[in-house]
Design a protein around this motif. Structure first.
Motif, PDB file in Angstrom:
ATOM      1  N   LEU A 145       0.876  -1.190  -0.043  1.00 56.14           N
ATOM      2  CA  LEU A 145       0.060  -0.015   0.039  1.00 56.14           C
ATOM      3  C   LEU A 145       0.996   1.169   0.054  1.00 56.14           C
ATOM      4  O   LEU A 145       1.614   1.306   0.928  1.00 56.14           O
ATOM      5  N   TYR A 146       0.481   1.991  -0.951  1.00 55.73           N
ATOM      6  CA  TYR A 146       1.301   3.438  -1.022  1.00 55.73           C
ATOM      7  C   TYR A 146       0.220   4.370  -0.357  1.00 55.73           C
ATOM      8  O   TYR A 146      -0.777   4.770  -0.911  1.00 55.73           O
ATOM      9  N   GLY A 152      -6.756  13.633   6.020  1.00 51.78           N
ATOM     10  CA  GLY A 152      -7.918  14.321   5.695  1.00 51.78           C
ATOM     11  C   GLY A 152      -8.630  13.781   4.413  1.00 51.78           C
ATOM     12  O   GLY A 152      -8.155  14.083   3.464  1.00 51.78           O
ATOM     13  N   GLY A 153      -9.925  13.501   4.768  1.00 55.04           N
ATOM     14  CA  GLY A 153     -10.673  13.368   3.625  1.00 55.04           C
ATOM     15  C   GLY A 153     -10.466  11.696   3.043  1.00 55.04           C
ATOM     16  O   GLY A 153      -9.277  11.108   3.313  1.00 55.04           O
ATOM     17  N   MET A 154     -11.319  11.185   2.710  1.00 52.17           N
ATOM     18  CA  MET A 154     -11.149   9.775   2.144  1.00 52.17           C
ATOM     19  C   MET A 154     -10.551   9.862   0.667  1.00 52.17           C
ATOM     20  O   MET A 154     -11.073  10.684  -0.161  1.00 52.17           O
ATOM     21  N   LYS A 155      -9.561   9.020   0.285  1.00 49.38           N
ATOM     22  CA  LYS A 155      -8.743   9.350  -0.743  1.00 49.38           C
ATOM     23  C   LYS A 155      -9.121   8.086  -1.745  1.00 49.38           C
ATOM     24  O   LYS A 155      -9.611   6.991  -1.567  1.00 49.38           O
ATOM     25  N   GLU A 183       1.677  10.855  -4.151  1.00 50.83           N
ATOM     26  CA  GLU A 183       2.069  12.313  -4.190  1.00 50.83           C
ATOM     27  C   GLU A 183       1.175  13.082  -4.599  1.00 50.83           C
ATOM     28  O   GLU A 183       0.946  14.409  -4.344  1.00 50.83           O
ATOM     29  N   ARG A 184       0.081  12.526  -5.264  1.00 60.98           N
ATOM     30  CA  ARG A 184      -1.255  13.190  -5.837  1.00 60.98           C
ATOM     31  C   ARG A 184      -2.334  12.864  -5.106  1.00 60.98           C
ATOM     32  O   ARG A 184      -3.573  13.102  -5.346  1.00 60.98           O
ATOM     33  N   ASP A 185      -1.920  12.608  -3.779  1.00 56.78           N
ATOM     34  CA  ASP A 185      -3.337  12.218  -2.874  1.00 56.78           C
ATOM     35  C   ASP A 185      -4.098  10.893  -3.254  1.00 56.78           C
ATOM     36  O   ASP A 185      -5.144  11.044  -2.918  1.00 56.78           O
ATOM     37  N   ILE A 186      -3.523  10.029  -3.764  1.00 57.09           N
ATOM     38  CA  ILE A 186      -4.197   8.823  -4.332  1.00 57.09           C
ATOM     39  C   ILE A 186      -3.386   7.429  -3.315  1.00 57.09           C
ATOM     40  O   ILE A 186      -2.328   7.352  -3.706  1.00 57.09           O
ATOM     41  N   ILE A 187      -4.169   6.707  -3.094  1.00 56.23           N
ATOM     42  CA  ILE A 187      -3.918   5.644  -2.437  1.00 56.23           C
ATOM     43  C   ILE A 187      -3.709   4.401  -3.509  1.00 56.23           C
ATOM     44  O   ILE A 187      -4.447   4.251  -4.574  1.00 56.23           O
ATOM     45  N   VAL A 188      -2.517   3.754  -3.442  1.00 53.61           N
ATOM     46  CA  VAL A 188      -2.520   2.469  -4.400  1.00 53.61           C
ATOM     47  C   VAL A 188      -2.110   1.271  -3.557  1.00 53.61           C
ATOM     48  O   VAL A 188      -1.434   1.255  -2.767  1.00 53.61           O
ATOM     49  N   ALA A 189      -2.704   0.353  -4.146  1.00 60.39           N
ATOM     50  CA  ALA A 189      -2.605  -1.205  -3.781  1.00 60.39           C
ATOM     51  C   ALA A 189      -2.076  -1.902  -4.963  1.00 60.39           C
ATOM     52  O   ALA A 189      -2.665  -2.272  -5.639  1.00 60.39           O
ATOM     53  N   GLY A 223      -7.778   4.980   5.011  1.00 61.04           N
ATOM     54  CA  GLY A 223      -8.073   6.262   4.681  1.00 61.04           C
ATOM     55  C   GLY A 223      -8.644   5.992   3.060  1.00 61.04           C
ATOM     56  O   GLY A 223      -8.804   7.311   2.716  1.00 61.04           O
ATOM     57  N   GLY A 224      -8.774   5.166   2.607  1.00 61.35           N
ATOM     58  CA  GLY A 224      -9.228   5.078   1.294  1.00 61.35           C
ATOM     59  C   GLY A 224     -10.836   5.037   1.049  1.00 61.35           C
ATOM     60  O   GLY A 224     -11.582   4.728   2.123  1.00 61.35           O
ATOM     61  N   ASP A 225     -11.284   5.555  -0.107  1.00 53.98           N
ATOM     62  CA  ASP A 225     -12.812   5.678  -0.343  1.00 53.98           C
ATOM     63  C   ASP A 225     -13.232   4.489  -0.794  1.00 53.98           C
ATOM     64  O   ASP A 225     -12.835   4.204  -2.285  1.00 53.98           O
ATOM     65  N   PRO A 226     -14.180   3.631  -0.368  1.00 52.91           N
ATOM     66  CA  PRO A 226     -14.638   2.384  -1.027  1.00 52.91           C
ATOM     67  C   PRO A 226     -15.385   2.601  -2.116  1.00 52.91           C
ATOM     68  O   PRO A 226     -15.665   1.680  -2.946  1.00 52.91           O
TER      69      PRO A 226
END
Length: 427
Positions: A145-146, A152-155, A183-189, A223-226
């Motif tokens: 997970l990155y 703040g806020g779901m990503k 770095e662009r406020d996005i979670i990566v799996a 913190g990810g948005d499902p």
């Protein structure tokens, strides 16, 4: 806001034939057991975080233990990969074509090493990277997970399935993409999955589906948005992930029990993928992935239709599931010799024929590795990356404003090395 394409250097990385197929699976069983055993030596991420937060260990001990785990994990996986490589060579044969390609691969990796080392440092030592989270009961059922540095806020979330010719895929291959998107406020799996000869295509698709399910059901804890999950695959990973997506849509259309829903996937990105095995078998044979090996990976020609999303759309029963599919965006380089660009074009046409929202973006003169490696390492503007981010942030005006003023991507490899790497690339 910081540019997603800028990879943090050390000062910003915080511390530390069906019958043939079955025989090959048996040959890989001891390697699978080895990796499973090695993973048992390390505490799961949840336990590890609880121990650190309890205050029972000083920061110095924490760093030493973390470093020791990383070294042990790396050693176990190196041993595993080495054994699998020799096992695989037994099936491939050490012919002229494979020797030349292996030498070309070694030269290619050496030329890009300045960039690889910077990315590897951040991968192992950045606190934003949560490595080897367990998502299933198989030894390769792990994901990285990155996590964005901002709170703040779901990503939005990208589930990424790496390529590797169904043979050398590994979750760390997606580290450059993961670090940049974070770095662009996005979670990566980034998902790992069983490779041949550990498993065959049905195992790979099953692993990918299980990893997607894990993300859909657990990403909110990170913190990810499902409700904003995107699926992406590159090369063989594009094939595997598209198969997983199609199989899930078919299950849903039939009312079968499911652990995740296609409706949770807002869009699918396919990068340099192949979606019709019937059209690829001869092409791969001529490029060194011999027909006998390809048939073993794909569980025989009788399984080609099942694992060819483009072909499956011709089945009336599958067409009923097509309406469940999300927006599909395919990317391909016009000079891709590894997987012909026609593969994405034909798949796009087939999707549109059954009224699936699909688009194809072709990059003139780009090769199989340009889009995923050389261009991100080159720095500056990256059309593919910018397009993906624009889709992910389409409903977030603040994020789009930040993207518009993000500084240019930092160069990680000198241009002359990138040019040489492009000339010697075996892909």
């Amino acid at each position: 806001m910081q540019s997603s394409s800028e990879i943090h250097l050390p000062d910003r990385c915080r511390s530390m034939s069906s019958s043939t197929a079955s025989e090959i699976k048996e040959a890989g069983s001891d390697e699978m057991a080895l990796l499973h055993g090695s993973n048992m030596l390390f505490s799961p991420p949840e336990q590890f975080r609880r121990r650190v937060s309890s205050g029972k260990s000083s920061p110095r001990i924490y760093r030493q233990q973390s470093f020791g785990r990383e070294i042990g994990h790396a050693a176990a996986e190196t041993y595993l990969i080495t054994r699998l490589s020799f096992n695989l060579l037994g099936y491939l044969g050490v012919g002229y074509q494979w020797i030349t390609r292996l030498l070309a691969l070694a030269c290619y990796a050496m030329l890009l090493m300045p960039g690889f080392l910077q990315v590897a440092y951040c991968y192992f030592f950045s606190s934003q990277v949560k490595r080897s989270i367990v998502y299933g009961d198989q030894p390769r059922n792990r994901l990285d997970l990155y996590i964005p540095p901002t709170n703040g806020g779901m990503k939005p979330v990208v589930v990424f399935v790496t390529g590797g010719a169904w043979i050398i895929g590994y979750k760390a291959w997606g580290s450059l993409l993961g670090l940049q998107l974070a770095e662009r406020d996005i979670i990566v799996a980034c998902l790992d999955y069983r490779n041949f000869p550990q498993g065959t295509i049905s195992d790979m698709v099953s692993d990918a589906a299980q990893g997607i399910s894990f993300v859909c059901n657990n990403i909110s804890e990170f913190g990810g948005d499902p409700n904003r999950i995107y699926l992406m695959g590159q090369s063989a990973g594009a094939h595997i992930s598209s198969c997983a997506l199609f199989q899930q849509a078919i299950k849903e259309s039939r009312g079968e029990s499911i652990s995740w829903s296609v409706s949770q996937i807002k869009a699918y990105f396919g990068l340099s993928g192949g979606y019709n095995l019937f059209n690829l078998v001869e092409h791969f044979h001529n490029r060194g992935l011999y027909r006998s090996i390809f048939l073993s990976i794909m569980e025989g020609e009788e399984s080609f239709e099942k694992f060819s999303p483009e072909v499956r759309l011709k089945d009336p029963s599958v067409r009923k599931a097509a309406y469940l599919l999300p927006h599909i965006i395919l990317f391909h380089g016009s000079s891709d010799d590894s997987i012909p660009p026609e593969a994405s074009k034909n798949f796009t046409d087939s999707l549109r024929a059954v009224e699936v929202k699909a688009e194809l973006i072709m990059y003139k003169g780009k090769t199989h590795t340009d889009l995923f490696l050389q261009d991100p390492l080159r720095g500056g503007k990256d059309e593919l990356f910018d397009h993906i981010v624009s889709v992910l942030h389409a409903d977030d005006s603040d994020a789009l404003k930040n993207d518009a003023v993000a500084p240019p991507r930092k160069r990680l490899v000198p241009e002359f090395l990138l040019e040489l790497a492009g000339k010697v690339s075996p892909f």
